[in-house]
Motif scaffolding. Structure first.
Motif, PDB file in Angstrom:
ATOM      1  N   GLU A  73       0.832  -1.206   0.000  1.00 46.68           N
ATOM      2  CA  GLU A  73       0.000   0.000   0.000  1.00 46.68           C
ATOM      3  C   GLU A  73       0.875   1.268   0.000  1.00 46.68           C
ATOM      4  N   ARG A  98       1.008   4.001  -2.947  1.00 46.46           N
ATOM      5  CA  ARG A  98       0.641   5.397  -2.680  1.00 46.46           C
ATOM      6  C   ARG A  98       1.730   6.352  -3.171  1.00 46.46           C
ATOM      7  N   GLU A 148       1.170   8.754  -6.430  1.00 46.00           N
ATOM      8  CA  GLU A 148       1.258  10.207  -6.188  1.00 46.00           C
ATOM      9  C   GLU A 148       2.273  10.837  -7.148  1.00 46.00           C
ATOM     10  N   THR A 156      -6.309  -3.431  -2.020  1.00 47.41           N
ATOM     11  CA  THR A 156      -5.867  -2.217  -1.333  1.00 47.41           C
ATOM     12  C   THR A 156      -5.303  -1.227  -2.342  1.00 47.41           C
ATOM     13  N   ARG A 165      -7.995   0.599  -4.214  1.00 45.13           N
ATOM     14  CA  ARG A 165      -8.620   1.708  -3.468  1.00 45.13           C
ATOM     15  C   ARG A 165      -7.698   2.910  -3.370  1.00 45.13           C
ATOM     16  N   VAL A 166      -6.436   2.642  -3.103  1.00 43.92           N
ATOM     17  CA  VAL A 166      -5.475   3.748  -2.977  1.00 43.92           C
ATOM     18  C   VAL A 166      -5.406   4.520  -4.292  1.00 43.92           C
ATOM     19  N   GLN A 216      -8.402   6.646  -4.698  1.00 47.67           N
ATOM     20  CA  GLN A 216      -8.406   7.830  -3.810  1.00 47.67           C
ATOM     21  C   GLN A 216      -7.609   8.959  -4.455  1.00 47.67           C
TER      22      GLN A 216
END
Ligand code: BGC
Length: 443
Positions: free
Chosen positions: A141, A145, A149, A200, A203-204, A207
Motif C-alpha cells: 500500500e 501510494r 502520487e 488495497t 482503493r489507494v 483515492q
C-alpha cells in the motif's frame, strides 16, 4: 483470394509490454538479482546484467522505435526496489526516472500503462518474508501510494499485479522463481495476500485518481483434458483450470476465495477492478498421472500437431485466445490483452503467431466481447527470468554484448497492423502467405 481487412474498433490500443527487471539492467537490490547470483537457478548461469539498459536511458531509443512503428501505447513496470530501496527510504531520483519515461511515451503519442508488481521484490521485503506475511499488504500500500502520487499527472491506467497466478505458482509452489518454495500451503497464503494487496492498491489508486482505470493481469492458460472421454483427465484438467485460471478472478467477482483446502471470505476484494488484463500464450492438454501425486496428479503436454516455439516451449494455439476472451466476457468489464507473444529467435513463427492470434481477437470483438487493446510481449528481447537470455520474445532482437537492436520481420508486420488498425489480406499475403486461404477464403 478475397481482398478484405479485419478492422478493429477505433481507439483500439496497440502496444507492447515490458517489465522493469527484464529491461532495466543493474537492478541489484531485488530478489531476482540475488537469485541470479546463486548457481543453478538460471539456464546457462545467465544474468540480467545490463539487460536492455533502460535504466541507462535506452528506453528512449526503444520508445522511439515503438512510436515509429505506430504503436499508440506501451505497458512498462515500476521496480519497487528502486522506488523504495529500504523500508524507511524513498528514492526521488527513481521516481523522476519513471516520470521521465511516462512523459517520454506521451511526447511520442503513446498512452502509458504501468504495472506495479511484475515478479520482483525488494531484498529487504524478502528478508521479512515478502508475500507470505500479513504485513505485505501494508508495505505494498505504501509503495503504491508513493508511486501513484508521483506519476498521477501522466499515468491513469494501472495494472496492480502481473500474473498473480503464475507468480504464486512458480515462486511458492514449483520453486522456479525466488524464493524457490515448493509448498502448496505457502502458495495459497500468497494468493490470498496478492488479492488483498491488489484490492488495497485499487482503493489507494482511486483515492488519488478517481478517474484511473485499474486492473489486474492474470495469465489465462487454455486447459483441455487430453482424452475428453476420460473422467480422470477431465477431473484433473478441471482442477488445474480452477487453481490456475478461475480462483483469482472469481474471488474478485464474488469476494470468496476457494482453492483446494481453503475457503475464505474476502469481501474487501469484491469488484476491485475496472478492467481485466488477460495474458494469453498457449494451450495445454492435461492427463491424470498416478506418478504425479506431488503435482496434484497433473501431467501437462502440448498437442502433437501444434507448431512449437524455440525449445518446444510454447505451442501455437490461436483458438485459445478466443477462448480466453470469451471466458473474460463473464466479468462484464473491459478486457485488455496485456500480454501475448512467442519466443522465436529467427522470427519463423512469430509473424504467423501474431496474425493468427490477432485474428482471434478480431473475431472476439465481433462477438461483442469488449476487448480494448493488445500489448505484444515484447518490444525488444529481454531477460527471460529462469530461462535467462536463451529465449527471445522481442520484436527487435537485442545483442547483449553491444546493446545493438536489429529489426525482426515482425516489426514491420506489427507496424502495418497498427497503422491500418486492422489485418488486411495484403499484409497476410506479404508476411504469412500460408494463412491466406484459411483467413481469406474465396467464396
Ligand atoms: C510474463 C513475462 C514473461 C513472458 C514470457 C509472462 O508470463 O509476464 O514477464 O517474460 O510471460 O515468458
Amino acid at each position: 483470394m478475397a481482398k478484405a481487412t479485419f478492422t478493429f474498433p477505433s481507439g483500439f490500443l496497440w502496444g507492447t509490454a515490458t517489465a522493469a527487471h527484464q529491461v532495466e539492467g543493474n537492478n541489484t537490490n531485488n530478489t531476482w538479482w540475488a537469485w541470479e547470483q546463486e548457481t543453478g537457478h538460471i539456464l546457462n548461469g545467465d544474468k540480467s546484467g545490463l539487460a536492455c539498459d533502460w535504466w541507462g536511458g535506452r528506453w528512449r531509443e526503444d520508445f522511439e522505435r515503438a512510436a515509429e512503428c505506430r504503436q499508440n501505447s506501451h505497458r512498462f513496470s515500476i521496480e519497487w526496489s528502486r522506488v523504495q530501496p529500504a523500508p524507511d527510504r524513498w528514492d526521488e531520483y527513481a521516481l523522476e526516472h519513471y516520470r521521465d519515461m511516462a512523459r517520454g511515451l506521451i511526447e511520442r503519442h503513446m498512452t502509458p500503462m504501468a504495472t506495479l508488481h511484475h515478479f520482483s521484490d525488494p531484498i529487504w521485503l524478502a528478508e521479512m518474508g515478502s508475500w507470505e506475511i500479513d504485513d505485505i499488504v501494508k508495505y505494498f500500500e505504501a509503495f503504491v501510494r508513493k508511486t501513484v502520487e508521483a506519476l498521477k499527472e501522466y499515468i491513469s491506467a494501472w495494472v496492480t499485479i502481473n500474473e498473480p497466478n503464475i507468480f504464486a505458482a512458480l515462486a511458492y509452489q514449483q520453486g522456479q522463481f525466488p524464493p524457490g518454495k515448493k509448498d502448496f500451503a505457502s502458495a495459497r497464503k500468497v494468493i490470498m495476500n496478492l488479492l488483498k494487496a491488489h484490492a488495497t492498491a485499487y482503493r489507494v489508486i482511486h483515492q488519488i485518481q478517481p478517474q484511473a482505470q485499474v486492473g489486474i493481469a492474470p495469465q489465462y492458460l487454455s486447459i483441455h483434458p487430453k482424452k475428453p472421454w476420460s473422467p480422470l483427465d477431465r477431473w484433473t484438467a478441471g482442477l488445474m483450470n480452477n487453481v490456475m485460471n478461475e480462483a483469482i478472478p472469481r474471488t474478485i467477482r464474488t469476494g470468496i476465495l476457494t482453492l483446494p483446502g481453503m475457503r475464505r471470505q474476502l469481501v474487501e476484494v469484491k469488484n476491485t477492478w475496472d478492467f481485466i488484463g488477460i495474458q494469453y500464450y498457449t494451450r495445454e492438454y492435461i492427463n491424470f498421472d498416478l506418478g504425479k501425486a506431488s503435482d496434484l496428479f497433473i501431467h501437462r503436454s502440448y498437442r502433437e500437431e501444434a507448431e512449437k516455439s524455440d525449445g518446444n516451449w510454447l505451442a501455437n494455439e490461436p483458438e485459445g485466445m478466443f477462448e480466453a476472451l470469451k471466458w473474460g466476457q463473464q466479468f462484464n468489464i473491459p478486457i485488455i490483452i496485456t500480454e501475448n507473444g512467442v519466443n522465436d529467435k529467427d522470427d519463423h513463427l512469430r509473424p504467423r503467431y501474431l496474425i493468427q492470434h490477432l485474428h482471434q481477437v478480431w473475431r472476439a470483438i465481433n462477438f461483442n466481447i469488449p476487448v480494448k487493446g493488445y500489448y505484444h510481449w515484447s518490444l525488444v528481447d529481454n531477460f527471460e527470468w529462469e530461462r535467462g537470455w536463451t529465449q527471445r520474445f522481442g520484436l527487435w532482437e537485442l545483442d547483449i554484448e553491444t546493446q545493438a537492436r536489429r529489426k525482426r520481420p515482425s516489426v514491420d508486420l506489427y507496424a502495418e497492423i497498427c497503422r491500418q488498425n486492422g489485418i488486411s489480406s495484403d499484409i497476410v499475403a506479404h508476411y504469412a502467405p500460408q494463412l491466406l486461404a484459411k483467413l481469406f477464403p474465396d467464396e
